[in-house]
Design an enzyme around this catalytic site. Structure first.
Site, PDB file in Angstrom:
ATOM      1  N   ASP A  34      -7.136  -1.548  -4.360  1.00  0.00           N
ATOM      2  CA  ASP A  34      -8.210  -1.076  -3.478  1.00  0.00           C
ATOM      3  C   ASP A  34      -9.114  -0.095  -4.215  1.00  0.00           C
ATOM      4  OD1 ASP A  34      -7.074  -2.565  -1.382  1.00  0.00           O
ATOM      5  OD2 ASP A  34      -5.914  -0.853  -0.664  1.00  0.00           O
ATOM      6  N   ASP A  81       0.854  -1.189   0.000  1.00  0.00           N
ATOM      7  CA  ASP A  81       0.000   0.000   0.000  1.00  0.00           C
ATOM      8  C   ASP A  81       0.886   1.233   0.000  1.00  0.00           C
ATOM      9  OD1 ASP A  81      -2.407  -1.385   0.030  1.00  0.00           O
ATOM     10  OD2 ASP A  81      -2.604  -1.312   2.205  1.00  0.00           O
TER      11      ASP A  81
END
Length: 191
Positions: A134, A118
């Protein structure tokens, strides 16, 4: 033929999303240092590399195998529904591909690393750090809800028009079994 077309649109969309996700993650891993933010959009977003062992937006830390199972189930479920309904509109196939591609992008990270890469960190508000996969999953689900609502309302409108045509046929004296059956079936469905 419709099955092949539908599955191809869905699969190609998913593959494109996986490629975009994995290329961007590879760039992030090669260029960002964990814990050291880099301004991406001033006062809006930084790039901050983290290794996420949870689900989307860092939820459910440490339950990686559960998320692998869920991602596989969702991708297989979407594929099954598309196969079952080969006349699905193209926009729904693309949306399904975006969701599946996002799920597969994070699934690849979990299997390969045991964590998800991330790196998008909002600076204007306190929010979880996230990645392209995401974004694909969340935007795909949001677009999918709107698109399904729209598609369902179109299907309902078409069914009402068909029922009205059957009622007119019977009223005009069409006593054929087809017209009567259509009228009877529409009454059973409560239309």
């Amino acid at each position: 033929m419709k099955h092949a077309r539908s599955m191809a649109i869905w699969s190609i969309t998913a593959l494109l999303c996986v490629v975009v996700d994995q290329v961007v993650k590879a760039w992030a891993l090669a260029n960002l240092v964990p814990g050291k933010p880099v301004t991406f959009i001033p006062h809006v977003m930084d790039l901050l590399l983290v290794k996420n062992t949870g689900a989307a937006f860092s939820l459910g830390e440490g339950a990686g195998w559960l998320f692998i199972a869920i991602a596989l189930a969702v991708v297989v479920g979407i594929g099954y529904e598309i196969w079952k309904h080969p006349s699905t509109p193209t926009y729904l196939l693309v949306i399904g591909g975006v969701v599946a591609g996002g799920g597969l992008g994070n699934l690849i990270d979990r299997v390969a690393h045991g964590w998800v890469c991330d790196f998008f960190a909002t600076t204007f508000m306190d929010f979880a750090i996230f990645n392209m996969a995401d974004i694909f999953v969340c935007c795909g689900i949001g677009a999918g809800l709107v698109a399904l609502w729209h598609w369902d309302s179109q299907q309902e409108k078409a069914a009402r028009a068909k029922d009205a045509a059957a009622a007119r046929s019977v009223k005009l004296g069409d006593t054929s079994v087809g017209a009567a059956d259509r009228l009877r079936n529409s009454a059973k469905k409560g239309r």
